[in-house]
Scaffold this motif. Sequence first.
Motif, short mmCIF file in Angstrom:
data_model
loop_
_atom_site.label_atom_id
_atom_site.label_comp_id
_atom_site.label_asym_id
_atom_site.label_seq_id
_atom_site.Cartn_x
_atom_site.Cartn_y
_atom_site.Cartn_z
N TYR A 190 0.81 -1.22 0.00
CA TYR A 190 0.00 0.00 0.00
C TYR A 190 0.85 1.28 0.00
O TYR A 190 0.62 2.16 -0.83
N PRO A 191 1.83 1.42 0.88
CA PRO A 191 2.65 2.64 0.82
C PRO A 191 3.48 2.74 -0.45
O PRO A 191 3.75 3.84 -0.93
N ILE A 192 3.88 1.59 -1.03
CA ILE A 192 4.63 1.63 -2.30
C ILE A 192 3.75 2.25 -3.38
O ILE A 192 4.19 3.13 -4.14
N ALA A 193 2.50 1.78 -3.48
CA ALA A 193 1.58 2.35 -4.46
C ALA A 193 1.26 3.82 -4.15
O ALA A 193 1.08 4.63 -5.06
N TYR A 194 1.24 4.14 -2.86
CA TYR A 194 0.92 5.51 -2.43
C TYR A 194 1.96 6.52 -2.91
O TYR A 194 1.63 7.65 -3.28
N VAL A 195 3.25 6.11 -2.92
CA VAL A 195 4.32 7.05 -3.27
C VAL A 195 4.64 7.08 -4.77
O VAL A 195 5.42 7.92 -5.21
N LEU A 196 4.05 6.18 -5.56
CA LEU A 196 4.36 6.15 -6.99
C LEU A 196 4.14 7.50 -7.69
O LEU A 196 4.99 7.91 -8.49
N PRO A 197 3.03 8.22 -7.41
CA PRO A 197 2.84 9.52 -8.06
C PRO A 197 3.95 10.52 -7.76
O PRO A 197 4.17 11.45 -8.54
N LEU A 198 4.64 10.36 -6.64
CA LEU A 198 5.73 11.29 -6.30
C LEU A 198 6.90 11.13 -7.27
O LEU A 198 7.72 12.05 -7.41
N PHE A 199 6.99 9.99 -7.94
CA PHE A 199 8.07 9.73 -8.89
C PHE A 199 7.57 9.82 -10.34
O PHE A 199 8.19 9.29 -11.25
N ASN A 200 6.41 10.49 -10.49
CA ASN A 200 5.81 10.67 -11.81
C ASN A 200 5.56 9.34 -12.52
O ASN A 200 5.69 9.23 -13.74
N ALA A 201 5.25 8.32 -11.73
CA ALA A 201 4.94 7.01 -12.31
C ALA A 201 3.47 7.01 -12.70
O ALA A 201 2.60 6.73 -11.88
N GLY A 202 3.19 7.37 -13.92
CA GLY A 202 1.81 7.46 -14.39
C GLY A 202 1.58 6.56 -15.59
O GLY A 202 2.38 5.70 -15.91
N GLY A 203 0.46 6.79 -16.25
CA GLY A 203 0.15 6.01 -17.44
C GLY A 203 -0.61 4.74 -17.11
O GLY A 203 -0.77 4.36 -15.94
N GLY A 204 -1.06 4.06 -18.16
CA GLY A 204 -1.87 2.87 -17.99
C GLY A 204 -1.17 1.75 -17.26
O GLY A 204 -1.75 1.12 -16.37
N ASP A 205 0.09 1.48 -17.61
CA ASP A 205 0.81 0.36 -16.98
C ASP A 205 0.97 0.57 -15.47
O ASP A 205 0.81 -0.37 -14.69
N ALA A 206 1.33 1.79 -15.06
CA ALA A 206 1.52 2.07 -13.64
C ALA A 206 0.20 1.94 -12.88
O ALA A 206 0.15 1.38 -11.78
N TRP A 207 -0.87 2.44 -13.49
CA TRP A 207 -2.18 2.38 -12.83
C TRP A 207 -2.66 0.94 -12.70
O TRP A 207 -3.16 0.52 -11.65
N VAL A 208 -2.49 0.16 -13.76
CA VAL A 208 -2.88 -1.24 -13.74
C VAL A 208 -2.05 -2.00 -12.71
O VAL A 208 -2.58 -2.83 -11.95
N SER A 209 -0.75 -1.72 -12.65
CA SER A 209 0.12 -2.38 -11.68
C SER A 209 -0.33 -2.08 -10.25
O SER A 209 -0.30 -2.96 -9.37
N LYS A 210 -0.76 -0.84 -10.02
CA LYS A 210 -1.24 -0.47 -8.70
C LYS A 210 -2.51 -1.25 -8.33
O LYS A 210 -2.62 -1.78 -7.22
N GLN A 211 -3.43 -1.35 -9.27
CA GLN A 211 -4.68 -2.08 -9.00
C GLN A 211 -4.42 -3.57 -8.76
O GLN A 211 -5.02 -4.19 -7.89
N VAL A 212 -3.50 -4.14 -9.55
CA VAL A 212 -3.15 -5.55 -9.36
C VAL A 212 -2.47 -5.75 -8.00
O VAL A 212 -2.77 -6.70 -7.27
N GLY A 213 -1.56 -4.83 -7.65
CA GLY A 213 -0.87 -4.91 -6.36
C GLY A 213 -1.83 -4.82 -5.20
O GLY A 213 -1.74 -5.62 -4.24
N TYR A 214 -2.78 -3.87 -5.25
CA TYR A 214 -3.78 -3.76 -4.21
C TYR A 214 -4.61 -5.04 -4.10
O TYR A 214 -4.92 -5.51 -3.00
N SER A 215 -4.97 -5.61 -5.25
CA SER A 215 -5.82 -6.81 -5.26
C SER A 215 -5.09 -8.00 -4.63
O SER A 215 -5.66 -8.71 -3.79
N VAL A 216 -3.84 -8.22 -5.03
CA VAL A 216 -3.06 -9.33 -4.47
C VAL A 216 -2.85 -9.12 -2.97
O VAL A 216 -2.99 -10.07 -2.17
N ALA A 217 -2.53 -7.89 -2.57
CA ALA A 217 -2.31 -7.60 -1.15
C ALA A 217 -3.58 -7.86 -0.34
O ALA A 217 -3.50 -8.40 0.78
N ASP A 218 -4.74 -7.51 -0.88
CA ASP A 218 -5.99 -7.72 -0.16
C ASP A 218 -6.33 -9.21 -0.04
O ASP A 218 -6.89 -9.65 0.97
N ILE A 219 -6.00 -9.99 -1.05
CA ILE A 219 -6.22 -11.44 -0.96
C ILE A 219 -5.34 -12.04 0.14
O ILE A 219 -5.80 -12.82 0.97
#
Length: 271
Positions: free
Chosen positions: A202-231
């Motif tokens: 969660y904090p890794i995904a939280y700080v991604l925007p601070l490094f200008n990590a944007g775009g479809g791939d970054a957003w999808v990676s965040k959603q996948v990461g949140y999903s796996v972490a919640d499982i």
Amino acid sequence: MPDILSHGQYDTVYNFLSLVIASQLFTALFLLISLPRILPRYRQAITVAIIVCGIAAYHYFRIFDSFKEAFVTTSVGGTGDYTQAVGTGFNEGYRYVDWFLTVPLLLVELIAVLALARKVQSGLLMRLVPAAALMIALGYPGEISGENSLRIIFGLLSMIPFAYILYILFVQLSKSLTSQPASVRTTLSRLRYLLVISWIVYPIAYVLPLFNAGGGDAWVSKQVGYSVADIVAKAVYALIIFSVAKAKSYEDSSEFAASERSHEDAVKGRK
């Protein structure tokens, strides 16, 4: 949130959200059916686990619907790119409502399955539950803010209760683990690491925007990461809690253990 997702990116998020819903629902169902397989003193922990998985499943249904409404395609058969629907956005707030409710309850699960003296248990919960709720509440303003400075401020503030939770889990709680049966002591100790490791996503995904990590791939990676972490943090964690509760039930009562093993043998015989 990106303005456009490829067909592959859309399907990846779609499938992972579906996976989380199935994981949470059927874990809750399994635990509900299995409640009689443990002694009453440990059923509180499993009941809380059922509630956690139920809350997560509900919010993932909402997240799933929000995602489908936020991205649409005009291509025949839905094989083209998906663009943001006009006037509709993906509601990330559902995740924070889910975490605000479930993260404190995850700690309640752990404390409940230890079956400590009432005074010790109450003392731990009075410290852990408010700290967990505060950690999530402080992270939300930074998540919805478009300014990096506010994101940093609220991110650092949310780390204060997180550090306090770590102190309780790995310093204060260690004293209580020594009173647990030897058969589950190692599992309980490792369970704390599982919880913390899954939270690190969660904090890794939280700080991604601070490094200008944007775009479809970054957003999808965040959603996948949140999903796996919640499982991991909810469904897998709950199943381990159940295994600990079952092992402790067997330790507490040889009659109960014999009855359960007899039942299991009978089931195997019918197969």
